[in-house]
Design a protein around this motif. Structure first.
Motif, PDB file in Angstrom:
ATOM      1  N   ARG A  67       0.837  -1.215   0.000  1.00 56.07           N
ATOM      2  CA  ARG A  67       0.000   0.000   0.000  1.00 56.07           C
ATOM      3  C   ARG A  67       0.864   1.254   0.000  1.00 56.07           C
ATOM      4  O   ARG A  67       0.583   2.222  -0.719  1.00 56.07           O
ATOM      5  CB  ARG A  67      -0.915  -0.050   1.236  1.00 56.07           C
ATOM      6  CG  ARG A  67      -1.666   1.200   1.576  1.00 56.07           C
ATOM      7  CD  ARG A  67      -2.512   0.987   2.837  1.00 56.07           C
ATOM      8  NE  ARG A  67      -1.748   0.528   3.980  1.00 56.07           N
ATOM      9  CZ  ARG A  67      -1.089   1.321   4.826  1.00 56.07           C
ATOM     10  NH1 ARG A  67      -1.119   2.621   4.680  1.00 56.07           N
ATOM     11  NH2 ARG A  67      -0.414   0.820   5.838  1.00 56.07           N
ATOM     12  N   GLU A  90      -2.669   2.512 -10.637  1.00 54.74           N
ATOM     13  CA  GLU A  90      -3.873   2.928  -9.906  1.00 54.74           C
ATOM     14  C   GLU A  90      -4.696   1.724  -9.440  1.00 54.74           C
ATOM     15  O   GLU A  90      -5.051   1.644  -8.259  1.00 54.74           O
ATOM     16  CB  GLU A  90      -4.702   3.901 -10.772  1.00 54.74           C
ATOM     17  CG  GLU A  90      -5.945   4.424 -10.088  1.00 54.74           C
ATOM     18  CD  GLU A  90      -7.166   3.547 -10.321  1.00 54.74           C
ATOM     19  OE1 GLU A  90      -8.074   3.581  -9.469  1.00 54.74           O
ATOM     20  OE2 GLU A  90      -7.201   2.832 -11.332  1.00 54.74           O
ATOM     21  N   PRO A  91      -4.983   0.727 -10.287  1.00 53.45           N
ATOM     22  CA  PRO A  91      -5.741  -0.426  -9.773  1.00 53.45           C
ATOM     23  C   PRO A  91      -4.951  -1.255  -8.763  1.00 53.45           C
ATOM     24  O   PRO A  91      -5.531  -1.818  -7.824  1.00 53.45           O
ATOM     25  CB  PRO A  91      -6.077  -1.244 -11.022  1.00 53.45           C
ATOM     26  CG  PRO A  91      -5.243  -0.711 -12.121  1.00 53.45           C
ATOM     27  CD  PRO A  91      -4.782   0.655 -11.735  1.00 53.45           C
ATOM     28  N   ARG A  94      -5.244   0.572  -5.425  1.00 50.58           N
ATOM     29  CA  ARG A  94      -6.584   0.378  -4.861  1.00 50.58           C
ATOM     30  C   ARG A  94      -6.698  -1.031  -4.245  1.00 50.58           C
ATOM     31  O   ARG A  94      -7.173  -1.191  -3.121  1.00 50.58           O
ATOM     32  CB  ARG A  94      -7.652   0.582  -5.948  1.00 50.58           C
ATOM     33  CG  ARG A  94      -9.073   0.477  -5.426  1.00 50.58           C
ATOM     34  CD  ARG A  94     -10.107   0.916  -6.456  1.00 50.58           C
ATOM     35  NE  ARG A  94     -10.167   2.380  -6.448  1.00 50.58           N
ATOM     36  CZ  ARG A  94      -9.756   3.159  -7.429  1.00 50.58           C
ATOM     37  NH1 ARG A  94      -9.266   2.663  -8.538  1.00 50.58           N
ATOM     38  NH2 ARG A  94      -9.829   4.474  -7.321  1.00 50.58           N
ATOM     39  N   ASN A  95      -6.227  -2.032  -4.966  1.00 50.65           N
ATOM     40  CA  ASN A  95      -6.278  -3.409  -4.455  1.00 50.65           C
ATOM     41  C   ASN A  95      -5.383  -3.609  -3.236  1.00 50.65           C
ATOM     42  O   ASN A  95      -5.643  -4.480  -2.410  1.00 50.65           O
ATOM     43  CB  ASN A  95      -5.898  -4.403  -5.546  1.00 50.65           C
ATOM     44  CG  ASN A  95      -6.960  -4.523  -6.614  1.00 50.65           C
ATOM     45  OD1 ASN A  95      -8.130  -4.218  -6.395  1.00 50.65           O
ATOM     46  ND2 ASN A  95      -6.556  -4.964  -7.798  1.00 50.65           N
ATOM     47  N   CYS A  99      -7.103   4.137  -0.297  1.00 54.73           N
ATOM     48  CA  CYS A  99      -8.509   4.505  -0.452  1.00 54.73           C
ATOM     49  C   CYS A  99      -8.735   5.409  -1.656  1.00 54.73           C
ATOM     50  O   CYS A  99      -7.834   6.120  -2.111  1.00 54.73           O
ATOM     51  CB  CYS A  99      -9.072   5.116   0.823  1.00 54.73           C
ATOM     52  SG  CYS A  99      -8.533   6.783   1.169  1.00 54.73           S
ATOM     53  N   ASP A 100      -9.954   5.361  -2.171  1.00 56.79           N
ATOM     54  CA  ASP A 100     -10.323   6.105  -3.382  1.00 56.79           C
ATOM     55  C   ASP A 100     -10.078   7.603  -3.250  1.00 56.79           C
ATOM     56  O   ASP A 100      -9.622   8.243  -4.202  1.00 56.79           O
ATOM     57  CB  ASP A 100     -11.797   5.861  -3.733  1.00 56.79           C
ATOM     58  CG  ASP A 100     -12.067   4.445  -4.192  1.00 56.79           C
ATOM     59  OD1 ASP A 100     -11.103   3.739  -4.572  1.00 56.79           O
ATOM     60  OD2 ASP A 100     -13.242   4.029  -4.182  1.00 56.79           O
ATOM     61  N   SER A 101     -10.373   8.171  -2.082  1.00 61.01           N
ATOM     62  CA  SER A 101     -10.207   9.624  -1.939  1.00 61.01           C
ATOM     63  C   SER A 101      -8.740  10.032  -2.006  1.00 61.01           C
ATOM     64  O   SER A 101      -8.408  11.087  -2.562  1.00 61.01           O
ATOM     65  CB  SER A 101     -10.844  10.117  -0.635  1.00 61.01           C
ATOM     66  OG  SER A 101     -10.180   9.563   0.481  1.00 61.01           O
ATOM     67  N   ILE A 103      -6.389   8.335  -3.700  1.00 61.15           N
ATOM     68  CA  ILE A 103      -6.018   8.131  -5.102  1.00 61.15           C
ATOM     69  C   ILE A 103      -6.479   9.312  -5.946  1.00 61.15           C
ATOM     70  O   ILE A 103      -5.715   9.854  -6.753  1.00 61.15           O
ATOM     71  CB  ILE A 103      -6.590   6.795  -5.620  1.00 61.15           C
ATOM     72  CG1 ILE A 103      -5.874   5.618  -4.933  1.00 61.15           C
ATOM     73  CG2 ILE A 103      -6.483   6.703  -7.139  1.00 61.15           C
ATOM     74  CD1 ILE A 103      -6.502   4.261  -5.176  1.00 61.15           C
ATOM     75  N   GLU A 104      -7.718   9.735  -5.767  1.00 55.57           N
ATOM     76  CA  GLU A 104      -8.248  10.836  -6.567  1.00 55.57           C
ATOM     77  C   GLU A 104      -7.539  12.152  -6.254  1.00 55.57           C
ATOM     78  O   GLU A 104      -7.244  12.933  -7.158  1.00 55.57           O
ATOM     79  CB  GLU A 104      -9.758  10.973  -6.375  1.00 55.57           C
ATOM     80  CG  GLU A 104     -10.409  12.049  -7.226  1.00 55.57           C
ATOM     81  CD  GLU A 104     -10.193  11.894  -8.729  1.00 55.57           C
ATOM     82  OE1 GLU A 104     -10.366  12.905  -9.447  1.00 55.57           O
ATOM     83  OE2 GLU A 104      -9.841  10.802  -9.221  1.00 55.57           O
ATOM     84  N   ARG A 107      -4.257  12.100  -8.067  1.00 57.04           N
ATOM     85  CA  ARG A 107      -4.456  12.313  -9.500  1.00 57.04           C
ATOM     86  C   ARG A 107      -4.669  13.792  -9.813  1.00 57.04           C
ATOM     87  O   ARG A 107      -4.162  14.316 -10.793  1.00 57.04           O
ATOM     88  CB  ARG A 107      -5.628  11.490 -10.025  1.00 57.04           C
ATOM     89  CG  ARG A 107      -5.732  11.518 -11.562  1.00 57.04           C
ATOM     90  CD  ARG A 107      -6.994  10.857 -12.054  1.00 57.04           C
ATOM     91  NE  ARG A 107      -8.176  11.599 -11.680  1.00 57.04           N
ATOM     92  CZ  ARG A 107      -8.576  12.740 -12.255  1.00 57.04           C
ATOM     93  NH1 ARG A 107      -7.898  13.275 -13.237  1.00 57.04           N
ATOM     94  NH2 ARG A 107      -9.664  13.353 -11.837  1.00 57.04           N
TER      95      ARG A 107
END
Length: 190
Positions: A67, A90-91, A94-95, A99-101, A103-104, A107
């Motif tokens: 992670r 990116e995937p 995530r795996n 967390c999505d927030s 990652i975003e 980006r």
């Protein structure tokens, strides 16, 4: 997944023995494919051979949790606006539990709101390293206290290796063919 680049197509029949040997090494290694920078590096088999071994260590064998390694990779991809590096990692990030927030935010090149202190620390080390080309004494001591010296050395290695990957992908315009939009706006052409 198909990959495109500005490099000329290099088939196995066109490769010399050194290129075939490194291709076999890469395909039989943990990656199992000629994805990302290897599409470019295979043109220089000695570079490919050394880089793929360093990359395998940085990605699969550091003392850091996956992670955290993937966080460092995404921070690097965002810094360099490396389309393919982001598309590949990116995937995976995530795996691995990022967390999505976070990652975003990465980006969008915004400071993420971290729920985990170890993630904040990796991010701060990378940000300071990329912005100032150094890590100050306070942050350095905090990172060494959290991760230990060997893991700190490895973290800096991850940042450095994936900067090389990003530069390679950007210069040779390596892209994964996908119906998804590119993660970053393309800069103006020169």
């Amino acid at each position: 997944m198909a990959i495109q680049s500005r490099l000329g197509t290099l088939t196995e029949a066109q490769m010399d023995d050194a290129q075939r040997a490194v291709l076999k090494e890469i395909l039989n290694g943990p990656r199992g494919n000629l994805d990302g920078p290897f599409l470019a590096w295979i043109h220089s088999p000695q570079l490919a051979s050394h880089a793929q071994r360093l990359g395998a260590f940085c990605r699969y064998s550091t003392r850091l949790e996956l992670r955290l390694t993937e966080l460092a990779i995404l921070a690097t991809a965002a810094w360099w606006q490396s389309q393919a590096e982001w598309q590949i990692h990116e995937p995976i990030a995530r795996n691995a539990g990022l967390c999505d927030s976070v990652i975003e935010a990465l980006r969008q090149q915004a400071k993420p709101d971290f729920a985990r202190e170890d993630e904040s620390l990796v991010y701060r080390v990378g940000k300071q390293l990329y912005e100032h080309r150094r890590v100050d004494e306070v942050l350095y001591a905090e990172a060494v206290a959290a991760f230990g010296e060997p893991a700190m050395v490895e973290l800096i290695g991850v940042f450095g290796y994936y900067a090389l990957v990003a530069m390679t992908l950007n210069v040779f315009a390596v892209r994964r063919e996908t119906d998804q939009p590119l993660p970053f706006s393309e800069p103006c052409t020169f």
